[in-house]
Design a protein around this motif. Structure first.
Motif, PDB file in Angstrom:
ATOM      1  N   ASP A  94       0.835  -1.190   0.000  1.00 61.01           N
ATOM      2  CA  ASP A  94       0.000   0.000   0.000  1.00 61.01           C
ATOM      3  C   ASP A  94       0.878   1.250   0.000  1.00 61.01           C
ATOM      4  O   ASP A  94       1.814   1.379   0.795  1.00 61.01           O
ATOM      5  N   PHE A  95       0.563   2.190  -0.894  1.00 55.34           N
ATOM      6  CA  PHE A  95       1.417   3.357  -1.095  1.00 55.34           C
ATOM      7  C   PHE A  95       1.533   4.217   0.155  1.00 55.34           C
ATOM      8  O   PHE A  95       2.616   4.698   0.489  1.00 55.34           O
ATOM      9  N   THR A  96       0.431   4.428   0.854  1.00 54.09           N
ATOM     10  CA  THR A  96       0.475   5.240   2.071  1.00 54.09           C
ATOM     11  C   THR A  96       1.307   4.567   3.149  1.00 54.09           C
ATOM     12  O   THR A  96       2.114   5.215   3.833  1.00 54.09           O
ATOM     13  N   ALA A  97       1.131   3.263   3.297  1.00 49.47           N
ATOM     14  CA  ALA A  97       1.920   2.533   4.291  1.00 49.47           C
ATOM     15  C   ALA A  97       3.403   2.544   3.928  1.00 49.47           C
ATOM     16  O   ALA A  97       4.276   2.592   4.809  1.00 49.47           O
ATOM     17  N   ILE A  98       3.697   2.510   2.631  1.00 49.65           N
ATOM     18  CA  ILE A  98       5.090   2.599   2.178  1.00 49.65           C
ATOM     19  C   ILE A  98       5.688   3.942   2.589  1.00 49.65           C
ATOM     20  O   ILE A  98       6.805   4.014   3.120  1.00 49.65           O
ATOM     21  N   ALA A  99       4.928   5.019   2.368  1.00 46.95           N
ATOM     22  CA  ALA A  99       5.416   6.356   2.715  1.00 46.95           C
ATOM     23  C   ALA A  99       5.661   6.482   4.218  1.00 46.95           C
ATOM     24  O   ALA A  99       6.701   7.002   4.659  1.00 46.95           O
ATOM     25  N   ILE A 100       4.722   6.003   5.021  1.00 49.82           N
ATOM     26  CA  ILE A 100       4.870   6.074   6.476  1.00 49.82           C
ATOM     27  C   ILE A 100       6.091   5.285   6.932  1.00 49.82           C
ATOM     28  O   ILE A 100       6.872   5.741   7.780  1.00 49.82           O
ATOM     29  N   THR A 101       6.271   4.113   6.362  1.00 48.05           N
ATOM     30  CA  THR A 101       7.402   3.260   6.735  1.00 48.05           C
ATOM     31  C   THR A 101       8.730   3.906   6.352  1.00 48.05           C
ATOM     32  O   THR A 101       9.678   3.922   7.145  1.00 48.05           O
ATOM     33  N   LEU A 102       8.814   4.460   5.134  1.00 49.14           N
ATOM     34  CA  LEU A 102      10.054   5.095   4.693  1.00 49.14           C
ATOM     35  C   LEU A 102      10.355   6.365   5.478  1.00 49.14           C
ATOM     36  O   LEU A 102      11.513   6.783   5.568  1.00 49.14           O
ATOM     37  N   GLY A 103       9.325   6.965   6.052  1.00 46.51           N
ATOM     38  CA  GLY A 103       9.551   8.126   6.892  1.00 46.51           C
ATOM     39  C   GLY A 103      10.208   7.765   8.210  1.00 46.51           C
ATOM     40  O   GLY A 103      10.811   8.611   8.868  1.00 46.51           O
ATOM     41  N   LYS A 104      10.101   6.479   8.591  1.00 48.64           N
ATOM     42  CA  LYS A 104      10.661   6.019   9.866  1.00 48.64           C
ATOM     43  C   LYS A 104      11.985   5.276   9.689  1.00 48.64           C
ATOM     44  O   LYS A 104      12.827   5.288  10.584  1.00 48.64           O
ATOM     45  N   GLN A 307       2.583  14.223  -3.872  1.00 47.99           N
ATOM     46  CA  GLN A 307       2.878  15.279  -2.909  1.00 47.99           C
ATOM     47  C   GLN A 307       1.687  15.514  -1.986  1.00 47.99           C
ATOM     48  O   GLN A 307       1.860  15.767  -0.789  1.00 47.99           O
ATOM     49  N   LYS A 308       0.465  15.416  -2.508  1.00 51.57           N
ATOM     50  CA  LYS A 308      -0.729  15.558  -1.671  1.00 51.57           C
ATOM     51  C   LYS A 308      -0.794  14.461  -0.612  1.00 51.57           C
ATOM     52  O   LYS A 308      -1.204  14.701   0.527  1.00 51.57           O
ATOM     53  N   VAL A 309      -0.389  13.252  -1.002  1.00 48.88           N
ATOM     54  CA  VAL A 309      -0.347  12.151  -0.041  1.00 48.88           C
ATOM     55  C   VAL A 309       0.635  12.486   1.081  1.00 48.88           C
ATOM     56  O   VAL A 309       0.332  12.326   2.272  1.00 48.88           O
ATOM     57  N   LEU A 310       1.804  12.989   0.708  1.00 53.25           N
ATOM     58  CA  LEU A 310       2.806  13.350   1.710  1.00 53.25           C
ATOM     59  C   LEU A 310       2.297  14.469   2.614  1.00 53.25           C
ATOM     60  O   LEU A 310       2.494  14.426   3.836  1.00 53.25           O
ATOM     61  N   ASP A 311       1.643  15.456   2.026  1.00 52.92           N
ATOM     62  CA  ASP A 311       1.095  16.558   2.831  1.00 52.92           C
ATOM     63  C   ASP A 311       0.048  16.044   3.821  1.00 52.92           C
ATOM     64  O   ASP A 311      -0.013  16.501   4.975  1.00 52.92           O
ATOM     65  N   THR A 312      -0.768  15.101   3.378  1.00 49.03           N
ATOM     66  CA  THR A 312      -1.784  14.509   4.252  1.00 49.03           C
ATOM     67  C   THR A 312      -1.142  13.808   5.436  1.00 49.03           C
ATOM     68  O   THR A 312      -1.607  13.917   6.580  1.00 49.03           O
ATOM     69  N   LEU A 313      -0.058  13.091   5.183  1.00 49.39           N
ATOM     70  CA  LEU A 313       0.622  12.348   6.245  1.00 49.39           C
ATOM     71  C   LEU A 313       1.347  13.279   7.211  1.00 49.39           C
ATOM     72  O   LEU A 313       1.435  12.993   8.412  1.00 49.39           O
ATOM     73  N   VAL A 314       1.850  14.395   6.696  1.00 48.26           N
ATOM     74  CA  VAL A 314       2.458  15.394   7.576  1.00 48.26           C
ATOM     75  C   VAL A 314       1.390  15.989   8.485  1.00 48.26           C
ATOM     76  O   VAL A 314       1.589  16.136   9.701  1.00 48.26           O
ATOM     77  N   GLY A 322       8.852  17.999   5.037  1.00 47.87           N
ATOM     78  CA  GLY A 322      10.097  18.044   4.276  1.00 47.87           C
ATOM     79  C   GLY A 322      10.943  16.798   4.392  1.00 47.87           C
ATOM     80  O   GLY A 322      12.017  16.707   3.795  1.00 47.87           O
ATOM     81  N   GLY A 323      10.460  15.818   5.149  1.00 52.05           N
ATOM     82  CA  GLY A 323      11.250  14.611   5.350  1.00 52.05           C
ATOM     83  C   GLY A 323      11.324  13.714   4.136  1.00 52.05           C
ATOM     84  O   GLY A 323      12.323  13.020   3.919  1.00 52.05           O
ATOM     85  N   LEU A 324      10.265  13.705   3.337  1.00 49.19           N
ATOM     86  CA  LEU A 324      10.219  12.902   2.120  1.00 49.19           C
ATOM     87  C   LEU A 324       9.717  13.749   0.959  1.00 49.19           C
ATOM     88  O   LEU A 324       8.856  14.614   1.134  1.00 49.19           O
ATOM     89  N   ALA A 325      10.262  13.477  -0.216  1.00 50.97           N
ATOM     90  CA  ALA A 325       9.794  14.097  -1.453  1.00 50.97           C
ATOM     91  C   ALA A 325       9.223  13.002  -2.345  1.00 50.97           C
ATOM     92  O   ALA A 325       9.506  11.813  -2.141  1.00 50.97           O
ATOM     93  N   PRO A 326       8.420  13.363  -3.351  1.00 50.04           N
ATOM     94  CA  PRO A 326       7.861  12.339  -4.239  1.00 50.04           C
ATOM     95  C   PRO A 326       8.897  11.392  -4.821  1.00 50.04           C
ATOM     96  O   PRO A 326       8.660  10.184  -4.940  1.00 50.04           O
ATOM     97  N   GLY A 327      10.073  11.921  -5.145  1.00 47.14           N
ATOM     98  CA  GLY A 327      11.131  11.089  -5.713  1.00 47.14           C
ATOM     99  C   GLY A 327      11.674  10.044  -4.755  1.00 47.14           C
ATOM    100  O   GLY A 327      12.325   9.084  -5.182  1.00 47.14           O
ATOM    101  N   ASP A 328      11.432  10.228  -3.461  1.00 46.18           N
ATOM    102  CA  ASP A 328      11.858   9.231  -2.474  1.00 46.18           C
ATOM    103  C   ASP A 328      10.925   8.033  -2.455  1.00 46.18           C
ATOM    104  O   ASP A 328      11.250   6.999  -1.870  1.00 46.18           O
ATOM    105  N   LEU A 329       9.767   8.173  -3.080  1.00 52.15           N
ATOM    106  CA  LEU A 329       8.753   7.115  -3.068  1.00 52.15           C
ATOM    107  C   LEU A 329       8.558   6.468  -4.430  1.00 52.15           C
ATOM    108  O   LEU A 329       8.261   5.275  -4.511  1.00 52.15           O
TER     109      LEU A 329
END
Length: 338
Positions: A94-104, A307-314, A322-329
Motif C-alpha cells: 500500500d502506497f500510504t503505508a510505504i510512505a509512512i514506513t520510509l519516513g521512519k 505530494q498531496k499524499v505526503l502533505d496529508t501524512l504530515v 520536508g522529510g520525504l519528497a515524491p522522488g523518495d517514493l
C-alpha cells in the motif's frame, strides 16, 4: 590404475563446474533461458491478487523474458523488508503505508506503478456488533496482521474522521483467520480491503451482512497498492523493471475485463480458492484500478498527487514536514505513461 583415478577425478571436477555454471551468473533459468524473478503478493492469495497469476498463466511474464515465482506476502511492511533485503525482486504494498514506513526507516525500495488508484484499505465488521460509524470503534478490538496496510494507515484515517486511535486495540491475527475471528466474536472488527466483503460474509455462519468503513471515503487522495522493487534494480536495470511492470499490468487489465476467468486461473495455482468469492472480489476491485484521468493507462502515477499524499501524512503527524519528497517514493520515469 593411477591414470584411471585421475580421469575419474577430472570428470568429477568438470561435472561440479558444469553444475556451478548452471546455478550462477545472471539468474537465467537453466533450461528456459528466462530470467528468474521472485514476486510477493500484497497480502496472502485472495482473489484480489489474481492478476499476477493471470500474467503468469497467459505467458505475459514469459514473453517479457521472465521466469516468475509468486509467493504470498504478509503485509506492506514485511513485503518492503523482503524486497529491500533481496529475498524478493518485486512486491505489492500500500502506497500510504510505504510512505509512512520510509519516513521512519530508510529502506532501499521504490515504487514504479500503481495497482489501485484509490485506497481499498479499511475496517470491516458485521451487523449487530454495535459498529455503524468510525466513532463506534473506540474501545473495540480489531484483528489484523501487524504491519498490515490497515493497521499502519489507521492513525491517519482516525484523525481524518475524528476518533482517538489510541482507544482502539489491535489484536495480532494471521490474515487467513480474520473472517472467522470476526464471525465467532473473538474480535469486534478486522482490518480488511473493501473487496473482502464477500469473503467476510461467507465466513459468517449467521448470515450477517458486512459493515464497511473505508479509509478512502475520508481520504480520497490516497493511492492504494503500488508495485515495489529495489532501488538498485530500478537504477541499474530500468528496462527489466519496465518489462516486468508492463507484463504485470497486462495481467491486471485482463483480470478486470474478465474477473470470472481470472478467478479460475487463481484456483489453478491456489487450489483453496473459492472461485465465487474471488470473482466477486475482482468485480468490486475494478473501480479502484481506474486512473482519475481516463487518458492515463493502468498503473499511472501523478507526482502532484504523490505530494498531496505526503502533505496529508504530515498533517496527520505521521511524517515530518520536508522529510520525504515524491522522488523518495516513486521512480516516475519507470511508471506507465499514456
Amino acid at each position: 590404475m593411477r591414470l584411471r583415478r585421475s580421469v575419474v577425478a577430472l570428470t568429477a571436477v568438470l561435472g561440479l563446474a558444469l553444475v556451478s555454471a548452471c546455478n550462477s551468473g545472471d539468474d537465467k533459468g537453466s533450461d528456459s533461458g528466462l530470467q528468474k524473478v521472485s514476486y510477493l503478493t500484497s497480502f496472502g492469495q485472495f482473489g484480489r491478487e489474481a492478476y499476477a497469476y493471470v500474467a503468469l498463466e497467459k505467458g505475459y511474464f514469459k514473453d517479457a523474458g521472465f521466469d516468475v515465482k509468486i509467493s504470498p506476502g504478509s503485509g506492506t511492511v514485511d513485503v518492503m523488508k523482503q524486497v529491500a533485503g533481496g529475498q524478493a525482486d518485486y512486491g505489492i504494498g500500500d502506497f500510504t503505508a510505504i510512505a509512512i514506513t520510509l519516513g521512519k526507516q530508510k529502506l532501499p525500495v521504490t515504487t514504479v506503478g500503481m495497482i489501485h488508484q484509490t485506497s481499498m484499505a479499511g475496517i470491516v465488521t458485521l451487523e449487530g456488533k454495535g459498529i455503524k460509524e468510525p466513532k463506534d470503534l473506540e474501545g473495540k478490538a480489531i484483528g489484523d496482521q501487524p504491519g498490515s496496510t490497515n493497521q499502519v494507515m489507521f492513525p491517519v484515517w482516525a484523525k481524518a474522521v475524528g476518533i482517538d486511535d489510541k482507544r482502539v486495540n489491535f489484536i495480532p491475527s494471521p490474515p487467513p483467520a480474520l473472517p472467522t475471528l470476526l464471525s465467532t466474536g473473538k474480535v469486534d472488527a478486522i482490518g480488511q480491503f473493501m473487496v473482502g466483503k464477500p469473503l467476510v460474509e461467507k465466513a459468517d455462519k449467521e448470515g450477517r451482512k458486512a459493515v464497511m468503513l473505508p479509509f478512502g471515503k475520508a481520504l480520497p487522495q490516497l493511492y492504494g497498492n503500488a508495485i515495489l522493487t529495489r532501488s538498485d534494480l530500478a537504477k541499474d536495470n530500468p528496462d527489466q523493471v519496465k518489462k516486468f511492470t508492463a507484463a504485470l499490468l497486462k495481467g491486471l487489465d485482463d483480470t478486470m475485463k474478465d474477473p470470472a476467468a481470472a478467478a479460475e486461473i487463481l484456483k489453478k495455482h491456489v487450489p483453496t480458492t473459492d472461485v465465487g468469492v474471488a470473482t466477486q472480489e475482482l468485480e468490486l476491485m475494478k473501480p479502484y484500478t481506474l486512473p482519475v484521468n481516463s487518458a492515463d493507462p493502468l498503473g499511472a502515477v501523478d507526482t502532484a498527487r504523490v505530494q498531496k499524499v505526503l502533505d496529508t501524512l504530515v498533517d496527520a503527524n505521521q511524517l515530518t514536514k520536508g522529510g520525504l519528497a515524491p522522488g523518495d517514493l516513486v521512480t516516475v520515469d519507470l511508471a506507465p505513461k499514456g
